[in-house]
Design an enzyme around this catalytic site. Structure first.
Site, PDB file in Angstrom:
ATOM      1  N   GLY A  37       1.117  -0.955  -0.004  1.00 47.45           N
ATOM      2  CA  GLY A  37       0.328   0.039  -0.515  1.00 47.45           C
ATOM      3  C   GLY A  37       0.471   1.879  -0.159  1.00 47.45           C
ATOM      4  N   ALA A  38       1.698   1.170  -0.911  1.00 45.62           N
ATOM      5  CA  ALA A  38       2.310   2.635  -1.094  1.00 45.62           C
ATOM      6  C   ALA A  38       2.215   3.327  -1.618  1.00 45.62           C
ATOM      7  CB  ALA A  38       4.047   1.819  -1.234  1.00 45.62           C
ATOM      8  N   ARG A  92       0.106   5.709  -1.734  1.00 42.74           N
ATOM      9  CA  ARG A  92      -0.505   7.316  -1.536  1.00 42.74           C
ATOM     10  C   ARG A  92      -0.071   7.372   0.250  1.00 42.74           C
ATOM     11  NH1 ARG A  92      -5.467   7.420  -0.755  1.00 42.74           N
ATOM     12  NH2 ARG A  92      -5.878   4.852  -0.770  1.00 42.74           N
ATOM     13  N   ASP A 101      -4.272  -7.062  -4.798  1.00 37.62           N
ATOM     14  CA  ASP A 101      -5.003  -6.614  -3.592  1.00 37.62           C
ATOM     15  C   ASP A 101      -4.276  -7.071  -2.688  1.00 37.62           C
ATOM     16  OD1 ASP A 101      -6.709  -6.378  -1.842  1.00 37.62           O
ATOM     17  OD2 ASP A 101      -8.640  -7.485  -3.270  1.00 37.62           O
ATOM     18  N   SER A 116      -1.483   0.697  14.554  1.00 36.18           N
ATOM     19  CA  SER A 116      -2.243   2.824  15.327  1.00 36.18           C
ATOM     20  C   SER A 116      -2.450   2.281  16.493  1.00 36.18           C
ATOM     21  CB  SER A 116      -3.732   2.610  14.237  1.00 36.18           C
ATOM     22  OG  SER A 116      -4.478   3.891  15.017  1.00 36.18           O
ATOM     23  N   TYR A 173     -11.506  -1.535  12.919  1.00 34.29           N
ATOM     24  CA  TYR A 173     -10.029  -1.163  12.659  1.00 34.29           C
ATOM     25  C   TYR A 173      -9.371  -1.322  13.849  1.00 34.29           C
ATOM     26  CZ  TYR A 173      -6.394   2.169  11.687  1.00 34.29           C
ATOM     27  OH  TYR A 173      -5.423   2.709  11.810  1.00 34.29           O
ATOM     28  N   ALA A 181      -9.859  -3.884  16.731  1.00 35.29           N
ATOM     29  CA  ALA A 181      -9.302  -5.018  16.845  1.00 35.29           C
ATOM     30  C   ALA A 181      -8.387  -5.710  15.568  1.00 35.29           C
ATOM     31  CB  ALA A 181     -10.907  -6.019  15.670  1.00 35.29           C
ATOM     32  N   ALA A 182      -8.175  -5.247  14.009  1.00 34.37           N
ATOM     33  CA  ALA A 182      -7.298  -5.330  12.861  1.00 34.37           C
ATOM     34  C   ALA A 182      -6.223  -5.043  13.890  1.00 34.37           C
ATOM     35  CB  ALA A 182      -7.896  -4.822  12.130  1.00 34.37           C
TER      36      ALA A 182
END
Ligand code: NAP
Length: 245
Positions: A11-12, A14, A62, A141, A154, A156-157
């Site tokens: 996921g680079a 952005r 993906d 996070s 989110y 939980a992840a």
């Protein structure tokens, strides 16, 4: 610092992932990265990285697709000749109160943030074990540490990422593989675009440094963890939140 190393970053196209790619390249690493939708931005980043004198390749993959991620890793090993650093960064939010959350809202967030991390790390781990070296950095996070309302999926992840980080660090430390996480607070990227100004002003009151962070400020910590400067650090979560938590 990272000369002749190869980093694979999810996921680079952005945001934070892009800043990490640019920083690791600045430090000398070759960069393989994936994206899902932002084709133009990904191609632009690939060119920019190459113009800085490193090898770089963008892959439309993906992160939820186990087989496709495996293929990406295999192609990366062939194209770059080696693999040294993994940054599990790809992530999404679908914020809703639990009473309004659809099963799909739950599943997409878990599958992208946590399932994606499994897919990419699973695809590289045997290589790292065989070569008796490797460095894995996971983007968690503060939501995974304190929990945030309307982010049960989110949070939980992201908490899962911390558990994964600590478990794998214990499992593969003897193979000279380090596994760490960073937990950013509010960082100025597209991910915050859904927050209105009133919410942002209110949130800043709870941040001792009085402002949101910049993607580059996360990237610098990731670069430190990716380098030998942190060679005795593993199983840690480094919080980058301006003091918020
Ligand atoms: P962002 O600006 O929305 O960027 C997300 C990136 O992930 C994009 O490059 C996107 O690619 C990619 N991505 C999303 N789903 C994907 C999928 N299924 N397959 C492949 N790539 C996918 O988000 P960000 O703020 O930079 O967030 C990066 C990471 O930091 C995430 O894990 C996020 O949870 C974490 N984080 C962010 C903050 C914050 O305040 N911004 C705080 C704490 C943690 P496409 O655009 O090509 O789809």
């Amino acid at each position: 610092m990272l000369n002749n190393k190869t980093a694979i970053i999810s996921g680079a196209s952005r945001g934070i992932g892009r800043a990490i790619a640019l920083k690791l390249a600045k430090d000398g690493a070759n960069i393989s990265f994936n994206y899902l939708k932002s084709e133009a931005a990904a191609k632009e980043l690939e060119s920019e990285l190459k113009s800085r004198g490193v090898k770089a390749k963008a892959y439309q993959v993906d992160i939820k697709d186990f087989a496709a991620v495996n293929q990406w890793v295999n192609d990366t090993k062939e194209y770059f000749g080696q693999l040294d650093i993994v940054v599990n960064n790809a992530g999404i939010i679908v914020d809703k109160a639990l009473g309004l959350m659809e099963q799909a809202d739950w599943q997409s967030v878990i599958d992208t943030n946590l399932g994606g991390l499994f897919n990419l790390t699973r695809a590289v781990i045997i290589t790292f074990i065989k070569q008796k070296s490797g460095n894995i950095i996971n983007i968690s996070s503060v939501a995974g540490m304190t929990g945030l309302p309307r982010q049960t999926n989110y949070s939980a992840a992201k908490a899962g990422i911390i558990g994964f980080t600590k478990a794998l660090a214990r499992e593969v430390g003897s193979y000279n593989i380090r596994v760490n996480a960073v937990a950013p607070g509010f960082i100025e990227t597209d991910m915050l675009s859904g927050l209105n100004d009133k919410y942002k002003q209110e949130a800043k009151k709870h941040i001792p440094l009085g402002r949101f962070g910049r993607p580059e400020e996360v990237a610098r910590v990731v670069a430190f963890l990716a380098s030998d400067k942190s060679q005795y650090i593993t199983a840690q979560v480094m919080v980058i939140d301006g003091g918020m938590t």
